[in-house]
Write a protein that holds these residues in place. Structure first.
Motif, PDB file in Angstrom:
ATOM      1  N   GLU A 164      39.866  22.837  37.986  1.00  0.00           N
ATOM      2  CA  GLU A 164      39.826  23.447  39.103  1.00  0.00           C
ATOM      3  C   GLU A 164      40.894  24.381  39.073  1.00  0.00           C
ATOM      4  OE1 GLU A 164      39.904  20.193  39.521  1.00  0.00           O
ATOM      5  OE2 GLU A 164      37.857  19.941  39.894  1.00  0.00           O
ATOM      6  N   ALA A 165      42.152  24.159  38.711  1.00  0.00           N
ATOM      7  CA  ALA A 165      43.064  25.034  38.796  1.00  0.00           C
ATOM      8  C   ALA A 165      43.150  26.005  37.694  1.00  0.00           C
ATOM      9  CB  ALA A 165      44.657  24.314  38.594  1.00  0.00           C
ATOM     10  N   ASP A 166      42.521  25.645  36.474  1.00  0.00           N
ATOM     11  CA  ASP A 166      42.233  26.220  35.158  1.00  0.00           C
ATOM     12  C   ASP A 166      41.300  27.653  35.655  1.00  0.00           C
ATOM     13  OD1 ASP A 166      42.897  27.139  32.511  1.00  0.00           O
ATOM     14  OD2 ASP A 166      40.878  26.144  32.087  1.00  0.00           O
ATOM     15  N   MET A 167      40.329  26.971  36.310  1.00  0.00           N
ATOM     16  CA  MET A 167      39.230  27.965  36.347  1.00  0.00           C
ATOM     17  C   MET A 167      39.676  28.878  37.344  1.00  0.00           C
ATOM     18  SD  MET A 167      36.658  28.024  34.711  1.00  0.00           S
ATOM     19  CE  MET A 167      37.333  27.822  33.362  1.00  0.00           C
ATOM     20  N   SER A 168      40.560  28.577  38.362  1.00  0.00           N
ATOM     21  CA  SER A 168      41.134  29.646  39.315  1.00  0.00           C
ATOM     22  C   SER A 168      41.950  30.726  38.722  1.00  0.00           C
ATOM     23  CB  SER A 168      42.089  28.737  40.444  1.00  0.00           C
ATOM     24  OG  SER A 168      41.224  27.859  41.214  1.00  0.00           O
ATOM     25  N   ALA A 222      46.059  29.094  27.786  1.00  0.00           N
ATOM     26  CA  ALA A 222      47.304  28.326  27.544  1.00  0.00           C
ATOM     27  C   ALA A 222      47.355  26.999  28.174  1.00  0.00           C
ATOM     28  CB  ALA A 222      48.651  29.093  27.721  1.00  0.00           C
ATOM     29  N   ALA A 223      46.797  27.086  29.462  1.00  0.00           N
ATOM     30  CA  ALA A 223      46.941  25.706  30.249  1.00  0.00           C
ATOM     31  C   ALA A 223      45.696  24.828  30.350  1.00  0.00           C
ATOM     32  CB  ALA A 223      47.588  26.085  31.746  1.00  0.00           C
ATOM     33  N   ALA A 224      44.611  25.236  29.760  1.00  0.00           N
ATOM     34  CA  ALA A 224      43.630  24.622  29.745  1.00  0.00           C
ATOM     35  C   ALA A 224      43.524  23.040  29.483  1.00  0.00           C
ATOM     36  CB  ALA A 224      42.367  25.301  28.831  1.00  0.00           C
ATOM     37  N   ARG A 225      44.399  22.575  28.570  1.00  0.00           N
ATOM     38  CA  ARG A 225      44.563  21.345  28.150  1.00  0.00           C
ATOM     39  C   ARG A 225      45.280  20.503  29.242  1.00  0.00           C
ATOM     40  NH1 ARG A 225      41.876  19.708  23.410  1.00  0.00           N
ATOM     41  NH2 ARG A 225      41.303  21.734  22.157  1.00  0.00           N
ATOM     42  N   VAL A 226      46.205  21.036  29.901  1.00  0.00           N
ATOM     43  CA  VAL A 226      47.159  20.211  30.802  1.00  0.00           C
ATOM     44  C   VAL A 226      47.071  20.505  32.179  1.00  0.00           C
ATOM     45  CG1 VAL A 226      49.057  20.273  29.035  1.00  0.00           C
ATOM     46  CG2 VAL A 226      48.886  22.365  30.708  1.00  0.00           C
ATOM     47  N   MET A 227      46.236  21.246  32.542  1.00  0.00           N
ATOM     48  CA  MET A 227      45.912  21.705  34.144  1.00  0.00           C
ATOM     49  C   MET A 227      44.515  21.017  34.569  1.00  0.00           C
ATOM     50  SD  MET A 227      46.916  25.269  34.877  1.00  0.00           S
ATOM     51  CE  MET A 227      47.277  25.467  36.579  1.00  0.00           C
ATOM     52  N   THR A 286      45.771  28.492  21.167  1.00  0.00           N
ATOM     53  CA  THR A 286      47.249  29.038  21.281  1.00  0.00           C
ATOM     54  C   THR A 286      47.252  30.541  20.725  1.00  0.00           C
ATOM     55  OG1 THR A 286      47.963  26.741  20.941  1.00  0.00           O
ATOM     56  CG2 THR A 286      49.551  28.681  20.332  1.00  0.00           C
ATOM     57  N   VAL A 287      46.629  30.728  19.685  1.00  0.00           N
ATOM     58  CA  VAL A 287      46.514  32.088  19.267  1.00  0.00           C
ATOM     59  C   VAL A 287      45.978  33.078  20.117  1.00  0.00           C
ATOM     60  CG1 VAL A 287      45.546  33.735  17.346  1.00  0.00           C
ATOM     61  CG2 VAL A 287      46.593  31.538  16.670  1.00  0.00           C
ATOM     62  N   MET A 288      44.610  32.649  20.878  1.00  0.00           N
ATOM     63  CA  MET A 288      44.196  33.438  21.930  1.00  0.00           C
ATOM     64  C   MET A 288      45.104  33.764  23.119  1.00  0.00           C
ATOM     65  SD  MET A 288      40.409  33.400  23.368  1.00  0.00           S
ATOM     66  CE  MET A 288      40.263  31.814  23.573  1.00  0.00           C
TER      67      MET A 288
END
Length: 90
Positions: A62-66, A54-59, A8-10
């Motif tokens: 594949e979408a996050d890496m895109s 920010a979305a790494a935990r909820v996506m 979150t901070v990052m």
């Protein structure tokens, strides 16, 4: 819990720095100012990186890496492309 707080901070830090670069046209980090040729492209790339973090935990992965790879491509392009209006030495 630690990784949630750290990510979150990052993400917030990347988001603020990217938004400053987009709005002002200037990179806020002093050690990067000389290496970034196009601050607008750099700011957009950093904003994509912030969204990916920010979305790494909820996506899905594949979408996050895109998002993250798209951000890295834009950050790399902003450093490879020269400054607008600058002439290349022949």
């Amino acid at each position: 819990m630690f990784f949630l707080i750290a990510s979150t901070v990052m993400a917030l830090t990347l988001g603020v720095v990217g938004m400053v670069a987009l709005v002002t046209g200037r990179v806020a980090l002093p050690w990067l100012r000389n290496s970034v040729g196009r601050p607008g492209i750099w700011g957009g790339g950093v904003m994509l990186l912030a969204a990916g973090v920010a979305a790494a935990r909820v996506m899905p992965f594949e979408a996050d890496m895109s998002l993250i790879l798209g951000g890295l491509v834009l950050v790399g392009l902003s450093q490879v492309l020269g400054r607008p209006g600058a002439r290349q030495a022949k």
